[in-house]
Design a protein around this motif. Structure first.
Motif, short mmCIF file in Angstrom:
data_model
loop_
_atom_site.label_atom_id
_atom_site.label_comp_id
_atom_site.label_asym_id
_atom_site.label_seq_id
_atom_site.Cartn_x
_atom_site.Cartn_y
_atom_site.Cartn_z
N ASP A 1 0.82 -1.21 0.00
CA ASP A 1 0.00 0.00 0.00
C ASP A 1 0.86 1.27 0.00
O ASP A 1 0.36 2.38 -0.12
CB ASP A 1 -0.93 -0.01 1.22
CG ASP A 1 -1.95 1.13 1.19
OD1 ASP A 1 -2.63 1.27 0.16
OD2 ASP A 1 -2.05 1.86 2.19
N ARG B 1 -10.49 0.34 4.28
CA ARG B 1 -10.44 0.87 2.91
C ARG B 1 -11.84 1.26 2.42
O ARG B 1 -12.05 2.36 1.92
CB ARG B 1 -9.85 -0.19 1.97
CG ARG B 1 -10.15 0.03 0.51
CD ARG B 1 -9.52 -1.04 -0.39
NE ARG B 1 -10.11 -0.99 -1.73
CZ ARG B 1 -9.88 -0.03 -2.61
NH1 ARG B 1 -9.07 0.96 -2.31
NH2 ARG B 1 -10.45 -0.05 -3.80
N GLN C 1 -3.58 -0.90 -3.30
CA GLN C 1 -4.32 -1.07 -2.05
C GLN C 1 -5.26 -2.27 -2.13
O GLN C 1 -5.41 -3.01 -1.16
CB GLN C 1 -5.10 0.19 -1.70
CG GLN C 1 -5.72 0.10 -0.33
CD GLN C 1 -6.25 1.44 0.13
OE1 GLN C 1 -7.40 1.79 -0.14
NE2 GLN C 1 -5.43 2.18 0.81
#
Lengths: 402, 402
Positions: free
Chosen positions: A271, B230, B264
């Motif tokens: 990330d 997220r 991500q």
């Protein structure tokens, strides 16, 4: 003073262990003091297999501080070395002023010569800086008669070094103070607490150059929103869980949390922008092997963890070592099937059932792993009493120069 | 009715595009209705290179609903196929009842024969289910005269299919309602909005079997605390940023956010337990290539994104395609340096400077990439007016059977 009337140096030699984190440290809130963004927890590895040995000599005759690492003289002015030297001398001075002013029996004004070697190759990819700084600080403290919480000083050499100041299971409490006095290591349980626990270091081949952990964690702190969340909201709960799993010797809980935390650490690296990859195809294959092995038995018998590199550190219980080792050897066939594939604690022979091989069902990856170090949890730093083991001679120079 | 007096079927044929998400969809809050845990945004790829074609035939003579995919008859009872058929027929019935009760001109009571083919190999690893369900729903809607927000129906076939119902830049608003009526796709900008944008699909070799996206996202939702964070706290801001970047045609902002969001998404896969790996060593090399290429020029000229597989989708601007393609060909030398390494939109020749090669400095990975599909953003589903293009014959069976 004429050159040849050198005063015989005072030499102290100590050893310190490597540690492997099961709740990972990644990211600093203060770069200079090395204050972390979260607490961490590690297992200290046994020094019979992996250790740093450091000799520190002091003498009125030494002109300057000097250091030799693995036989090669290095620059003593490195800021982190200087931090450790400065802190030890400051505490020594404080102690002298409080306890016995006027006396300088510890050679406080003397320069030091430091000589340090590892008994394992740097190529093993194990964080040698943790053992190195732990050993340096522990030895300097002996030389200058400093006592008290030395992990705070070791931390300023290399963050994870503070955890190498104790044996067994060790936590690094992140602390709250801006000066870092409460950011220190504590032993959770000694190495005798869990005698069945075994550790295998799987040294991967073909290591590429990778992003160093100092710059890597800086970039992660700056760019990964998942790391921030992990540090603030995930790790505190995991520290409690891990403390509890260790205390209860609950292998399943310990193993699963260890794997999850390793994966989450590597997730935050991915990330990071640009992303950082420490796991390679060998690491991926080890991860699959462990999960399929556990799945075959319907219980968690083996766990993996990875630091900032592709080498796996495996935790398991004594009774599972022979079979799991065979599985590693089967799915990573070594160059020659010789006994040198395993170093350290002996591993008994076992045979793999066809059923197990099929259940794992991975394509063997020849030479993916160079060798395996078989070890267990071990004690913290020790003084070496045998004077013949000093790394520095009576001339204050390394006995074995490269 | 005797067998040979079969009534000539009514046939409609349509095409629909593939889309590639730049803000990723991963995780459902409702498995049956396919309601996502976060909104997402994609670029619709041009159908000249990648499309699904579907013919739907209805006839009073058909005994049952049947479907052929890429020449092979498949089980029509698949729940997601049934969802789409049921929803279309429900809307058709509703429309008939409201607009023209008593009339059954659309053959609402008739069974359907469905035949669908892709113009690209499944091996390309592109999410063919998105184009497939978009095409199915679009075609069925034409057959039964259904209008209105069809993306809600396509979503129930395959989540990302709802985004293939529009051309250009498309967002899938996650919605709030438990019934899912507000979980739908919207065009952000048409394909004509950003004509300089180019897309290269790098099809990786040696794809291993991997975890399918349906079960993968289930496991992620159940086990990854980073995914939850997220979805709740990162994606909402990124949707705004991406909308804005697309609207302004700001390639730097678009590219960086695309890369960060791909990373991500894969980070949350790694945080899943057991972890899921979709990126392999070829993917890692592509990522390094892109970052070093951009770094060499001191600007973000190229971006990558990866779905649930190792193939990279590259975004860049028209003027950078020739050189970047050469860089791909240099660092992934194809089997034979033939022209077939690139398919789709022609790529002009360029030469790589030694300086650039050295700045990238990667070890070439022979045959790591099988071929490259060169394309751009394109329109949404279309009706094929030419009757000779129907995939089903007047007997209601596929013209080309396997």
């Amino acid at each position: 003073m004429p050159e040849n009337s050198m005063e015989k140096p005072n030499i102290v030699t100590c050893t310190a262990p490597v540690n492997i984190a099961v709740i990972k440290y990644w990211g600093k809130r203060n770069e200079e003091l090395i204050l972390p963004i979260n607490s961490s927890l590690s297992v200290t590895l046994h020094q019979d297999q992996l250790k740093t040995t450091t000799s520190v000599a002091t003498s009125r005759s030494f002109q300057e501080d000097r250091i030799w690492l693995n036989g090669k003289e290095e620059d003593i002015s490195h800021p982190r070395l200087q931090s450790c030297l400065r802190e030890i001398r400051r505490l020594a001075r404080k102690r002298r002023n409080n306890v016995d002013p006027g006396l300088d029996s510890t050679g406080l004004s003397h320069k030091v010569h430091i000589c340090s070697v590892n008994n394992f190759p740097t190529a093993a990819g194990l964080a040698s800086s943790a053992a190195g700084f732990a050993c340096l600080v522990y030895t300097l403290a002996r030389v200058f008669g400093v006592e008290g919480e030395l992990s705070v000083i070791a931390r300023q050499g290399s963050g994870s070094a503070c955890r190498s100041m104790y044996g067994g299971f060790v936590q690094w409490i992140m602390g709250q103070q801006s000066g870092g006095k409460d950011s220190l290591a504590q032993q959770v349980e000694p190495e005798t607490h869990w005698p069945e626990l075994r550790i295998l270091v799987l040294v991967a081949s073909a290591e590429r150059k990778h992003v160093g952990s100092t710059s890597g964690m800086q970039t992660s702190v700056q760019t990964s929103c998942l790391l921030k969340h992990r540090a603030e909201s995930v790790v505190p709960g995991r520290m409690e869980e891990m403390n509890e799993a260790v205390r209860r010797r609950d292998f399943t809980a310990f193993a699963e949390l260890t794997m999850k935390d390793s994966n989450q650490f590597h997730a935050t690296c991915l990330d990071t922008y640009p992303p950082i990859f420490y796991l390679n195809s060998v690491s991926h294959q080890v991860i699959h092997l462990v999960h399929r092995y556990n799945q075959h038995y319907g219980e968690t018998r083996v766990a993996y963890t990875f630091d900032a590199g592709p080498n796996a550190v495996i935790f398991t219980l004594q009774q599972h070592v022979p079979e799991f080792f065979q599985a590693v050897q089967h799915f990573f066939p070594p160059e020659s099937n010789g006994g040198q594939f395993v170093k350290g604690l002996p591993v008994k022979h076992a045979t793999l059932s066809e059923e197990l091989k099929q259940a794992i069902g991975l394509e063997p990856m020849p030479k993916g792993i160079r060798y395996v170090i078989s070890t267990k949890a071990g004690p913290g730093p020790c003084v070496v009493e045998d004077d013949t083991q000093h790394l520095l001679g009576s001339d204050g120079l390394p006995k074995n120069k490269v």
